[in-house]
Scaffold this motif. Structure first.
Motif, mmCIF file in Angstrom:
data_model
loop_
_atom_site.group_PDB
_atom_site.id
_atom_site.type_symbol
_atom_site.label_atom_id
_atom_site.label_comp_id
_atom_site.label_asym_id
_atom_site.label_seq_id
_atom_site.Cartn_x
_atom_site.Cartn_y
_atom_site.Cartn_z
ATOM 1 N N MET A 1 27.695 -117.519 -63.913
ATOM 2 C CA MET A 1 28.744 -117.784 -62.937
ATOM 3 C C MET A 1 28.368 -118.988 -62.089
ATOM 4 N N PHE A 2 29.232 -119.985 -62.082
ATOM 5 C CA PHE A 2 29.083 -121.173 -61.251
ATOM 6 C C PHE A 2 30.053 -121.050 -60.074
ATOM 7 N N THR A 3 29.548 -121.208 -58.856
ATOM 8 C CA THR A 3 30.372 -121.094 -57.653
ATOM 9 C C THR A 3 30.361 -122.407 -56.895
ATOM 10 N N CYS A 4 31.538 -122.964 -56.639
ATOM 11 C CA CYS A 4 31.640 -124.189 -55.844
ATOM 12 C C CYS A 4 31.332 -123.851 -54.391
ATOM 13 N N LEU A 5 30.386 -124.553 -53.797
ATOM 14 C CA LEU A 5 29.946 -124.228 -52.444
ATOM 15 C C LEU A 5 30.940 -124.655 -51.377
ATOM 16 N N SER A 6 31.873 -125.531 -51.705
ATOM 17 C CA SER A 6 32.835 -125.987 -50.699
ATOM 18 C C SER A 6 34.193 -125.306 -50.851
ATOM 19 N N THR A 7 34.727 -125.202 -52.064
ATOM 20 C CA THR A 7 36.045 -124.594 -52.257
ATOM 21 C C THR A 7 35.969 -123.103 -52.541
ATOM 22 N N ARG A 8 34.757 -122.569 -52.829
ATOM 23 C CA ARG A 8 34.514 -121.163 -53.151
ATOM 24 C C ARG A 8 35.123 -120.754 -54.488
ATOM 25 N N ALA A 9 35.522 -121.720 -55.304
ATOM 26 C CA ALA A 9 36.028 -121.405 -56.644
ATOM 27 C C ALA A 9 34.882 -120.997 -57.552
ATOM 28 N N VAL A 10 35.194 -120.235 -58.591
ATOM 29 C CA VAL A 10 34.179 -119.781 -59.535
ATOM 30 C C VAL A 10 34.560 -120.193 -60.949
ATOM 31 N N HIS A 11 33.531 -120.339 -61.787
ATOM 32 C CA HIS A 11 33.713 -120.640 -63.206
ATOM 33 C C HIS A 11 32.694 -119.810 -63.966
ATOM 34 N N ILE A 12 33.136 -119.124 -65.022
ATOM 35 C CA ILE A 12 32.270 -118.217 -65.784
ATOM 36 C C ILE A 12 32.183 -118.698 -67.219
ATOM 37 N N GLU A 13 30.960 -118.784 -67.720
ATOM 38 C CA GLU A 13 30.706 -119.126 -69.115
ATOM 39 C C GLU A 13 29.883 -118.002 -69.754
ATOM 40 N N VAL A 14 30.254 -117.633 -70.973
ATOM 41 C CA VAL A 14 29.558 -116.584 -71.712
ATOM 42 C C VAL A 14 28.443 -117.195 -72.550
ATOM 43 N N ILE A 15 27.265 -116.571 -72.491
ATOM 44 C CA ILE A 15 26.106 -117.006 -73.283
ATOM 45 C C ILE A 15 25.898 -115.994 -74.412
ATOM 46 N N GLU A 16 25.701 -116.487 -75.617
ATOM 47 C CA GLU A 16 25.564 -115.580 -76.750
ATOM 48 C C GLU A 16 24.199 -115.634 -77.433
ATOM 49 N N ALA A 17 23.307 -116.536 -77.016
ATOM 50 C CA ALA A 17 22.001 -116.640 -77.657
ATOM 51 C C ALA A 17 20.911 -116.604 -76.594
ATOM 52 N N MET A 18 19.750 -116.067 -76.958
ATOM 53 C CA MET A 18 18.626 -115.954 -76.030
ATOM 54 C C MET A 18 17.762 -117.206 -76.115
ATOM 55 N N SER A 19 18.255 -118.295 -75.561
ATOM 56 C CA SER A 19 17.505 -119.547 -75.664
ATOM 57 C C SER A 19 17.928 -120.491 -74.552
ATOM 58 N N THR A 20 17.038 -121.412 -74.246
ATOM 59 C CA THR A 20 17.363 -122.469 -73.286
ATOM 60 C C THR A 20 18.496 -123.332 -73.812
ATOM 61 N N SER A 21 18.538 -123.553 -75.119
ATOM 62 C CA SER A 21 19.590 -124.361 -75.719
ATOM 63 C C SER A 21 20.967 -123.766 -75.456
ATOM 64 N N SER A 22 21.077 -122.426 -75.529
ATOM 65 C CA SER A 22 22.357 -121.768 -75.267
ATOM 66 C C SER A 22 22.781 -121.947 -73.813
#
Length: 324
Positions: A46-67
């Motif tokens: 979950m990414f949260t904008c510190l000024s507008t308080r908007a959120v963005h969610i991305e799903v991770i499917e692999a156990m790696s830094t690359s993912s």
């Protein structure tokens, strides 16, 4: 209470200054074999904008830094470049990073952030309140989703259903009001993060019809809408009903200083066993208020030094009293 940090007041486009956290995992149905279904885990960032308080969610499917970098890249491709990332060092985030094998100090992530002209700042350990702007959101969403998906574990969610559900959750969260609703009928629409992101006053329309628990066992799109409706009901009860003005920490107190004898809070030990230590370094903020300190204690016969917020220390004797 300190003044708001500059990140919260910067006149920049949305998602220029971002707080992030990782939560999950959940089991989803990957593919079917002759014998049974193959399950795998999914996490979310979950990414949260510190000024507008908007959120963005991305799903991770692999156990790696690359993912994780792929999720960060998808976020940057949709929301634009980011100047500053913030996160805490709590057990949830650090534990998720270890489980995902994400090395936040590794050369791969550092090189990627350097190419993006982005910096990553960590709050002091045990100080999740310093990231309250995003911790409040992710704590509530994690609790609702964990309870919701635990109850619906028999529905065998797929990756597509989970990704669509996260998009619906994101839309619900971004439609929340940022200011109190006015009683004036001539007042404009209440301000929400979605209005700042899309420049549109209306919310995303829901599909026609009512969705119940029985819809979780039907077509996938009905599964998503049924889960989204249940999320909305709990979001309305557990978050929207609590919106009110909160004021605390208005009184001025003495700064913790180097040489103070302190009692260090430790939730991992029994009562009356909190260690006694000494402040070896006081770290002032921009307003000269000390909110982080380095403390030295003796633990199991070994001298150890920890970085802690002042909320985790109790001053027993001030530096002036110890010199008397």
């Amino acid at each position: 209470m300190a003044s708001l940090p500059s990140d919260r007041l910067a006149v920049d486009p949305p998602f220029t200054h971002v707080g992030l956290d990782v939560f999950g995992p959940w089991n989803v149905k990957s593919h079917r074999t002759r014998a049974n279904n193959i399950d795998c885990k999914r996490w979310a960032v979950m990414f949260t904008c510190l000024s507008t308080r908007a959120v963005h969610i991305e799903v991770i499917e692999a156990m790696s830094t690359s993912s994780f970098i792929n999720a960060l890249r998808r976020f940057l491709s949709i929301r634009g470049p980011v100047k500053h990332l913030r996160s805490d060092q709590g057990t949830n985030f650090i534990g998720a990073c270890k489980e995902l094998q994400i090395d936040t100090q590794g050369p791969e992530i550092k090189a990627y952030l350097r190419d993006q002209s982005c910096t990553w700042t960590f709050n002091a350990p045990h100080s999740s309140h310093m990231g309250g702007v995003w911790e409040r959101m992710i704590g509530l969403v994690r609790r609702i989703l964990d309870g919701l998906l635990l109850q619906t574990s028999t529905t065998r969610l797929t990756h597509e259903v989970l990704v669509t559900l996260m998009a619906e959750v994101m839309a619900i969260m971004n439609a929340r009001p940022l200011v109190p609703v006015s009683n004036d009928p001539e007042a404009p629409e209440v301000l929400s993060p979605a209005m700042l992101l899309t420049q549109k006053a209306g919310a995303v329309p829901t599909p026609p019809g009512d969705f119940e628990l029985k819809d979780l066992y039907k077509a996938q799109w009905r599964q998503v809408q049924g889960l989204a409706d249940h999320f909305w009901k709990r979001w309305r009860q557990e978050y929207l009903a609590t919106l009110q003005t909160r004021q605390k920490w208005k009184g001025e107190k003495r700064n913790v200083k180097q040489g103070d004898i302190i009692l260090l809070k430790d939730s991992q030990v029994k009562r009356n066993e909190w260690p006694i230590g000494i402040v070896v370094k006081a770290i002032p903020s921009e307003d000269n208020r000390v909110r982080k300190v380095e403390v030295k204690i003796v633990k199991q016969g070994t001298i150890k030094t920890y970085l802690r917020p002042v909320t985790d220390v109790i001053v027993l004797l001030s530096e002036a009293e110890t010199n008397v």
